[in-house]
Scaffold this active site. Structure first.
Site, PDB file in Angstrom:
ATOM      1  CG  HIS A 142      20.808 -14.230 -29.146  1.00 30.79           C
ATOM      2  ND1 HIS A 142      20.640 -13.142 -30.242  1.00 30.79           N
ATOM      3  CD2 HIS A 142      19.439 -14.231 -28.883  1.00 30.79           C
ATOM      4  CE1 HIS A 142      19.125 -12.855 -30.585  1.00 30.79           C
ATOM      5  NE2 HIS A 142      18.392 -13.564 -29.550  1.00 30.79           N
ATOM      6  CE  LYS A 262      11.376 -14.360 -31.704  1.00 29.39           C
ATOM      7  NZ  LYS A 262      12.606 -15.193 -31.953  1.00 29.39           N
TER       8      LYS A 262
END
Lengths: 426, 426
Positions: A142, A262
Site C-alpha cells: 500500500h 478520515k
C-alpha cells in the site's frame, strides 16, 4: 494454560451451518441488544447468539473469578481489563458448555430460552468504548502504491518507512459498527491548477481494507511495553473499513496528517475474534528489507493468515468482490506496532483500537482501496451489476469479510457492511 | 438567561487574597480528592476549594434540575452533558451562596466544615475523561516561525494554512493534570547527514504553550455544527502544555503527522474556566488575510484577551519567565475550529478537548515554544538562575499561567506545572 477452546475435533449441540465463520472453535465476543431491550455481552456459535450475562447469572461460569455484572454491560472494556487468563478461562468454559457431549444446558429448556437468541432477535452494538484509536500504515504494498502514484515510482517509500511502523492518531467518536450507514462528507477541496479551495461533497470517497486489534490495559505513563510481551495485551481483532475522502485528504494533510478526510466514519465488524482463536493460523511475516532497531526485533511467527475480501453492492444490485487480500502481507506486525506505540511511554488502555493500515497484497486484485484498484481513477473497476466504479457512489454498500482456514476449521470475522448515503441534509 | 455570576461588583464572604486568579466572578469547575479520600466535583474561590457534591446533598442547588449524584463523580462529563443552561444556573447559584450579603451557608458552621477545604487538603485530578483530543495549529506567528525555520522564509505558510484551521488528532490517554511529572521520552532519531536512525533519549524536549477548550455533546454522526452555534457547545478552557520531542518529530512526522513526538504527555491546568466567565474579555480577532469559505465566516468578537506566560524552573533554583503571549493572537478562533471539525459530520462529545496549537505572538519574547524562543537552539535562552536553555533539561519544571483582567476583575486559570524527569528505568 492450554487453549482447550481451540480443539479442532470438538462438535457442538448448537445447530451450525456448514462453512460458518463461527464454529464452536471461534467463540468471539460482542455486545448486543436483545429482544427484551437488554444490553448484554455475548458470543456466537453458528447463527445462534448467546447471552453471556444470562449464562453467568445462571451459574455457568462458577469457579471463574468474574464480578457478577461483568457481562451485563454495554461494552467489553471491563471484561477485557480482567486480562488474558480470564478471557481464556471463559472461552474454554463456553466451549465445554456447548460441547456436543455436554447436555447440562442443552437439556434445560428454561435456561436455553433465556440464553439463546436467533440473529434476528438481536441488534449488534459497538463491542468496546474506544478510548484511543491509532491507525498504522503497515502494508509495504500500500505504501509503495501510494508513493508511486503521488511522489516518485523510483523512491516510492519515504526514508522512515522501513524503520518505523508509521502510525497516527484517529478519531474514536466516529467508530461505528457494521450496519450503520454513513453520509458522504463535505469539505474543502483544491481543484488541480487552481489556488483557492472550493467547498462541496467529496467526489472521491473510498474504503480502506484494514483489520484492527483491541488492547487491554497495558502500561502506565512512561513505561514501554517490550515487544516480547506485546501479545499479552492484545484481546482480539475485528475487520475495519477506514473510510477516506481522497480529495479532502489531499488538500488538508500537509503537514499534520489526515483529519477530516478520515474522521467522518470508521466501520468495524461487531464480533471481536480473540487472538487465542487465531493461534492455529500463525505464519511468518515478511523478512525485513532493512535491519530494524532492537526494540522492534522479535522471535517466532507474529503474522496471521487471514483471507480478506471487499465487495461493492450497488443499490438493488448484486455485489461484486473487487479485492482479495490477506492480513499476512503486513510488513509490520501487531507486536511491533504496540512496542513502537509505547516506546516513548504512551499509555495503552482497555478498549483502545489499533488499525493495521490498508492491507494491499502484491497483485493488482489484492489492493485494499479504490484509490489503488482504480489507480487514482485511471482504471475503473468493472462490477458484475451496476456499472463500473472509480470510487464509491451514493447508496453503494461496501462489505468486507475475513476468515482463516486450516485442518477443516474455519474461523471467521463475519462482515463489516456499510452503506454510503448522499450528503447530510437537515 | 443573564450570567449574574459575572457581576464585577460582587464581594464574597470567603477570605480571598488580592490578585487571586479565582475571585467570586470566576467559579471554575474541577475534580478533586478530599481529605476523606472522596472524589468530588468542586469549584474554587480564592484559596478555598468547595465541594459541590456536598453542597448539592445539603440542598443548596434546590430548584435547579440536577440528578442527585451529578457532582459526586470522578469527571465533569455528565455535568457538561447537562448543557449550557444548567452550567449557567449552577454558576449563578454558587455566586449567590458565597455572596458577602448572603450568610445562609456562612453562618452554618457544620455545613461549612463539610463543604470547604483548604488547598492542601485536596488533590486535583483530571477534570474530564477526554474521549477525543484534537490539536489545532492556529497561530499564524507559530506556523510562520516553523515554516521559516524548516522550509522557506519567503513561503513560510503552507498553501492550505490561510484556508483551513489545520488540526490533527492527538492521544487522550496521556493527558495529565498539573503536578504529574513526565519522563523524557526515548525513540528513533536521525542524525543529520546519516541515513540510519538511532535509538535513544530525545535531546530536544520542548513545551508548547497552548490553551484547550472542553466541549459538550454537540452533534450526531453526519451533522455539521454551524459556526454561529459553535460556542453553545464550549464548556470552558484550560491551560495546556503540549509536550513535544522535536528530534523524534522530525524523523517520524512525514507523511501522517506527529505521533510519538507528542503522545508521551500533554499537561493541563485542573480548573476549567467557563466560557461564561470569559465573556467580559471578548475581543476582535485578527482580520482574515485571505477570504474564508462561508462555513468559517462569523460575526462578532470570537477571540479572548487572555494573558499567558511560561516559566522554567530548574531544580532547586528560581523560575524565569521565558515567554509572554496572549490567546487573542490566534488567527483561527474556537468557533471556526469547531465548525471546521464537524463540517464533515464528525461527532463531538462531552469531555472532548481541542487544543489551540502553540500560541506565539508577534515578538520574539512571545514565542510559545523553546524551538522558536531559542530559534532551533541557535540562540540559547538565558535563565535568571540555572544557566541557559536551548530545550528543556532533566528536572526542569515548566509552568504556564494565564489570566484576563478588566475593570478591576481578574479571571485566571491558575497554572499547569510539570517536571521533566530523566528517562524511565524499570
Amino acid at each position: 494454560m492450554p487453549i482447550t477452546a481451540n480443539n479442532p475435533n470438538r462438535k457442538t449441540w448448537i445447530d451450525t451451518p456448514t462453512n460458518t465463520d463461527f464454529p464452536i472453535q471461534n467463540i468471539p465476543f460482542g455486545v448486543f441488544l436483545t429482544r427484551d431491550d437488554v444490553i448484554t455481552i455475548g458470543t456466537r456459535i453458528g447463527d445462534t447468539a448467546i447471552d453471556l450475562g444470562a449464562l453467568h447469572q445462571l451459574g455457568y461460569f462458577e469457579g471463574i473469578p468474574l464480578t457478577d455484572d461483568i457481562f451485563l454491560q454495554d461494552s467489553l472494556n471491563d471484561f477485557i481489563s480482567d486480562g488474558k487468563k480470564t478471557w481464556r478461562l471463559v472461552r474454554n468454559r463456553i466451549a465445554e458448555i456447548f460441547d456436543a457431549k455436554n447436555n447440562t444446558l442443552k437439556k434445560n429448556k428454561e435456561h436455553c430460552k433465556i440464553v439463546l437468541f436467533t440473529l434476528d432477535e438481536i441488534e449488534m452494538q459497538l463491542p468496546v468504548t474506544v478510548g484511543d484509536y491509532t491507525d498504522f500504515y503497515s502494508s509495504i504494498e500500500h505504501a509503495t502504491n501510494v508513493g508511486t502514484m503521488f511522489r516518485d515510482p523510483d523512491n516510492a517509500l519515504l526514508p522512515n518507512w522501513l524503520h518505523i511502523p508509521v502510525g497516527y492518531h484517529g478519531r474514536s467518536s466516529s467508530i461505528i459498527p457494521s450496519g450503520i450507514p454513513v453520509h458522504r462528507p463535505q469539505g474543502q477541496k483544491l481543484i488541480n491548477g487552481t489556488e483557492k479551495p472550493i467547498f462541496g461533497p467529496s467526489r472521491l470517497v473510498d474504503f480502506e481494507l484494514e483489520m484492527a486489534f483491541i488492547t487491554t490495559d497495558a502500561n502506565l505513563l512512561g513505561e514501554p511495553i517490550p515487544i516480547e510481551e506485546a501479545e499479552d495485551y492484545i484481546f482480539g481483532l475485528v475487520l475495519f473499513n477506514d473510510w477516506s475522502a481522497r480529495d479532502i485528504q489531499k488538500w488538508e494533510y500537509v503537514p499534520l496528517g489526515p483529519f477530516l478526510a478520515k474522521n467522518f466514519a470508521s466501520s468495524i465488524s461487531p464480533w471481536i475474534v480473540t487472538l487465542d482463536a487465531l493461534e492455529p493460523y500463525r505464519v511468518a511475516g515478511p523478512k525485513p528489507i532493512k535491519e530494524q532497531l532492537p526494540y522492534l526485533q522479535y522471535e517466532g511467527d507474529k503474522s496471521f493468515d487471514i483471507h480478506l475480501e471487499v465487495a461493492i453492492q450497488p443499490e438493488k444490485a448484486k455485489e461484486t468482490v473487487v479485492c482479495r487480500s490477506n492480513f499476512k502481507h503486513m510488513y509490520w506486525n501487531m507486536s511491533q506496532q504496540l512496542a513502537h506505540h509505547t516506546i516513548n511511554g504512551c499509555p495503552v488502555n482497555s478498549g483502545d483500537m489499533m488499525g493495521s493500515g490498508t492491507i494491499s497484497g502484491p497483485t493488482p486484485d489484492s489492493f485494499g482501496s479504490m484509490l489503488e484498484l482504480s489507480w487514482r481513477g485511471e482504471k475503473p473497476v468493472q462490477l458484475d451489476e451496476g456499472g463500473s466504479r472509480k470510487f464509491i457512489e451514493d447508496n453503494d454498500t461496501v462489505i468486507m469479510r475475513g476468515h482463516c482456514e486450516k485442518d477443516g476449521v474455519r474461523i471467521g470475522f463475519g462482515e463489516v457492511s456499510t452503506k454510503l448515503l448522499p450528503i447530510f441534509k437537515k
